[in-house]
Scaffold this active site. Structure first.
Site, PDB file in Angstrom:
ATOM      1  N   VAL A 108       0.830  -1.207   0.000  1.00  0.00           N
ATOM      2  CA  VAL A 108       0.000   0.000   0.000  1.00  0.00           C
ATOM      3  C   VAL A 108       0.862   1.253   0.000  1.00  0.00           C
ATOM      4  O   VAL A 108       1.874   1.313   0.705  1.00  0.00           O
ATOM      5  CB  VAL A 108      -0.915   0.001   1.253  1.00  0.00           C
ATOM      6  N   LYS A 136       7.321   6.197   2.518  1.00  0.00           N
ATOM      7  CA  LYS A 136       7.174   7.595   2.100  1.00  0.00           C
ATOM      8  C   LYS A 136       5.708   8.017   1.970  1.00  0.00           C
ATOM      9  O   LYS A 136       5.406   9.128   1.541  1.00  0.00           O
ATOM     10  CB  LYS A 136       7.883   7.828   0.763  1.00  0.00           C
ATOM     11  N   TYR A 164       9.380   3.120  -7.877  1.00  0.00           N
ATOM     12  CA  TYR A 164       8.966   2.468  -9.114  1.00  0.00           C
ATOM     13  C   TYR A 164      10.187   1.942  -9.865  1.00  0.00           C
ATOM     14  O   TYR A 164      11.113   2.685 -10.156  1.00  0.00           O
ATOM     15  CB  TYR A 164       8.194   3.445  -9.994  1.00  0.00           C
ATOM     16  N   ARG A 231      17.370  -5.010 -18.600  1.00  0.00           N
ATOM     17  CA  ARG A 231      16.908  -4.793 -17.232  1.00  0.00           C
ATOM     18  C   ARG A 231      17.849  -5.406 -16.196  1.00  0.00           C
ATOM     19  O   ARG A 231      17.991  -4.871 -15.089  1.00  0.00           O
ATOM     20  CB  ARG A 231      15.508  -5.374 -17.048  1.00  0.00           C
ATOM     21  N   GLU A 298       9.669  -8.552 -11.424  1.00  0.00           N
ATOM     22  CA  GLU A 298       9.188  -9.224 -12.631  1.00  0.00           C
ATOM     23  C   GLU A 298      10.135 -10.327 -13.091  1.00  0.00           C
ATOM     24  O   GLU A 298       9.886 -10.982 -14.097  1.00  0.00           O
ATOM     25  CB  GLU A 298       8.976  -8.202 -13.751  1.00  0.00           C
ATOM     26  N   LYS A 319       1.205 -17.057 -19.419  1.00  0.00           N
ATOM     27  CA  LYS A 319       1.410 -15.666 -19.824  1.00  0.00           C
ATOM     28  C   LYS A 319       0.091 -14.933 -19.930  1.00  0.00           C
ATOM     29  O   LYS A 319      -0.937 -15.509 -20.275  1.00  0.00           O
ATOM     30  CB  LYS A 319       2.136 -15.643 -21.177  1.00  0.00           C
ATOM     31  N   LYS A 370      -6.527  -2.072 -12.555  1.00  0.00           N
ATOM     32  CA  LYS A 370      -6.555  -1.430 -11.284  1.00  0.00           C
ATOM     33  C   LYS A 370      -7.722  -0.475 -11.192  1.00  0.00           C
ATOM     34  O   LYS A 370      -8.403  -0.202 -12.206  1.00  0.00           O
ATOM     35  CB  LYS A 370      -5.238  -0.717 -10.975  1.00  0.00           C
TER      36      LYS A 370
END
Length: 423
Positions: A108, A136, A164, A231, A298, A319, A370
Site C-alpha cells: 500500500v 514515504k 517504481y 533490465r 518481474e 502468460k 486497477k
C-alpha cells in the site's frame, strides 16, 4: 357511479406506480458512496449495479464526489470501537473455508479509503493479513497501522520506501512472507495484492479455485524476452527517490546457469513455495543478484517458480493473454490488448470505470488491476455489493470449473515437490 369508479382506478394506479418508484429508488446502487444497501437477487434484474453489470443503461451521476479518505482516517483515529463494526458483517463462513486458510499481503502507498474497502471485502477471521505501508506514504495512509491493534490476524509494517522500478516491492513482499510464515495459522496460499486492486471472487470461490491447483503456484512465467534483457544486464540504483542507470560498470551474469523467466509481481504462492523463497540458498542468491536490476519483481518470482524442484513450480509458459485467461491471479487490460477500456490508461494499464463492469464480472481471475476511487468509485461499490451478495449465498455460482482445470498450471498440479506444503 361510473365516474367515481374511474377516479378510484386512477388513484389506485397512481399509488401503485408511486410505491414501485420508491421501491426502485431504495434498491438502486448509490453512486459515490462507500457502503451500499444490499441489492436484490441478480435473477430479479433489479438494482442499478446489476443493470450496469449486464451492460444495460442506467442513470449514473458521474458528477458526484467520491468518499473522502478523511472520513476513513477519522474512523481509524477514533480507534477499534469505530473500526471493528465495518468488518464484523454477518457473512457466513463454511467449514471448507475454515480448513483452507489464506494469507494476504497488501502493498500500500496511497488511498486509505480504497484499501479499507478492499480489506472489508476480503477480511475473514480465520485468514491472516499483512499490510505493508510505503515508508514515504502520507500520514493518512500511515494511519492504517492502527489495524494491527484492532485485529488479531492483521499485521502492519513499514519496512521500505518503494520506488517504481526498484527492489522495494520484493523487499516488502518478503517481509510480509516472513511475518505471515511465523503466525500460528497454517495457511495454504499467499496472495499478493496492491492497494489499488479489487477482488472478483469471494473467499469461498478463491478457496475452491486454489484447491483445484492442488499446491501448484499461479505465477506468470515465460522466457525473458531478448529485448528486455537490459533490465538485468545493466546496474541500477535509486538516487533521490528515482531509479537511475549506472553506466560505469556492467552487471555480471548470475553465477548459476539457470533459465531466467519474466512474470509479474503479483500471484498466488503455495505455502511450500513461500518457505522456499525464505529459506533456500539459491533464492537468497538470486534476490541479492537481482537487487540492482530494473523491476526485479518481474524476474525473481517467475525464475524461482521455474527452477527444477521448486515447490509448486512448473516449466510451462503461463502468460497474460486476454483470450486464453491463463494467469488466474490478475485480470488486467494493457494498452496493447484488443479489449476496450472504458476508463482510462495510466502507465499503459486500464483504470476501470463502471462501464467495465460487464467485463469484470465475467472474468475467471480472482483479482482485477486497477481501480482509482477518485476517478470512479461506483465500479468499486458495485463489485463490493455483488461479492457480498454472493458471499451471503455461501455457494459458488456461475464458475467455469472446466477452465480452471485446464489452465497450464493446473495440469502441473500433481505437486510432486510440495512435500513442505503440509508443514
Amino acid at each position: 357511479m361510473a365516474r367515481s369508479k374511474l377516479i378510484g382506478l386512477v388513484l389506485a394506479a397512481g399509488m401503485f406506480f408511486a410505491v414501485r418508484y420508491l421501491s426502485t429508488k431504495m434498491t438502486q446502487c448509490p453512486h459515490r458512496k462507500t457502503t451500499m444497501p444490499r441489492d436484490p437477487s441478480p435473477q430479479t434484474g433489479r438494482g442499478r449495479c446489476w443493470r450496469l453489470m449486464r451492460g444495460e443503461p442506467a442513470d449514473v451521476n458521474t458528477a458526484s464526489s467520491p468518499p473522502s479518505d478523511a472520513r476513513v482516517n477519522t474512523g481509524i483515529e477514533r480507534g477499534c470501537v469505530a473500526l471493528l463494526p465495518r468488518y464484523q458483517r454477518r457473512r457466513p463462513v463454511v467449514e471448507e473455508e475454515k480448513v483452507f486458510p489464506l494469507a494476504f499481503a497488501l502493498i500500500v502507498h496511497t488511498a486509505p479509503g480504497q484499501v479499507d474497502q478492499l480489506m472489508r471485502t476480503i477480511y475473514r477471521s480465520h485468514n491472516v493479513y499483512c499490510i505493508h505501508v510505503d515508508r514515504k506514504a502520507r500520514r493518512s495512509v500511515g494511519l492504517l497501522s492502527q489495524w494491527a491493534q484492532c485485529f488479531h490476524n492483521v499485521l502492519v509494517l513499514q519496512e521500505v520506501e518503494v520506488v517504481y522500478g526498484g527492489a522495494g516491492l520484493v523487499t516488502a513482499a518478503r517481509a510480509c512472507m516472513r511475518m505471515l510464515a511465523n503466525t500460528h495459522v497454517k495457511w495454504k496460499y499467499y496472495i499478493i495484492l496492491s492497494g489499488q486492486e479489487f477482488v472478483l471472487k469471494t473467499n469461498l470461490e478463491i478457496v475452491q479455485i486454489l484447491k483445484l491447483l492442488n499446491g501448484t503456484n499461479d505465477i506468470e512465467q515465460y522466457p525473458f524476452p531478448e529485448h528486455l534483457r537490459w533490465r538485468f544486464e545493466t546496474r541500477y540504483s535509486v538516487i533521490n527517490g528515482t531509479m537511475m542507470t549506472r553506466l560505469v560498470d556492467a552487471k555480471p551474469a548470475f553465477k548459476q546457469n539457470i533459465t531466467l523467466y519474466k512474470g509479474s509481481m503479483y500471484g498466488m504462492f503455495s505455502r511450500g513455495f513461500v518457505l522456499f523463497i525464505l529459506e533456500s540458498k539459491i533464492a537468497a542468491e538470486l534476490i541479492d543478484w537481482a537487487e540492482d536490476s530494473y523491476a526485479p519483481e518481474e524476474l525473481v518470482w517467475a525464475t524461482l517458480n521455474g527452477l527444477p524442484g521448486a515447490p509448486g513450480g512448473y516449466n510451462v509458459t503461463v502468460k497474460h493473454d486476454i483470450a486464453l485467461n491463463q494467469v488466474l491471479s490478475r485480470a488486467v487490460i494493457w494498452e496493447w490488448d484488443r479489449v476496450p477500456c472504458h476508463g482510462k490508461f495510466v502507465r499503459s494499464v486500464c483504470v476501470f470505470s463502471y462501464r467495465d463492469l460487464p467485463w469484470l464480472v465475467s472474468r475467471p481471475e480472482i483479482v482485477a488491476n486497477k481501480f482509482n476511487s477518485n476517478f470512479d468509485q461506483l465500479v468499486i461499490d458495485c463489485l463490493e455489493s455483488w461479492l457480498h451478495h454472493k458471499a451471503m449465498l455461501s455457494e459458488t455460482i456461475n464458475m467455469n470449473w472446466y477452465h480452471y482445470r485446464n489452465v497450464p498450471q493446473s495440469q502441473q498440479s500433481t505437486c510432486k515437490n510440495c512435500r513442505r506444503q503440509s508443514m
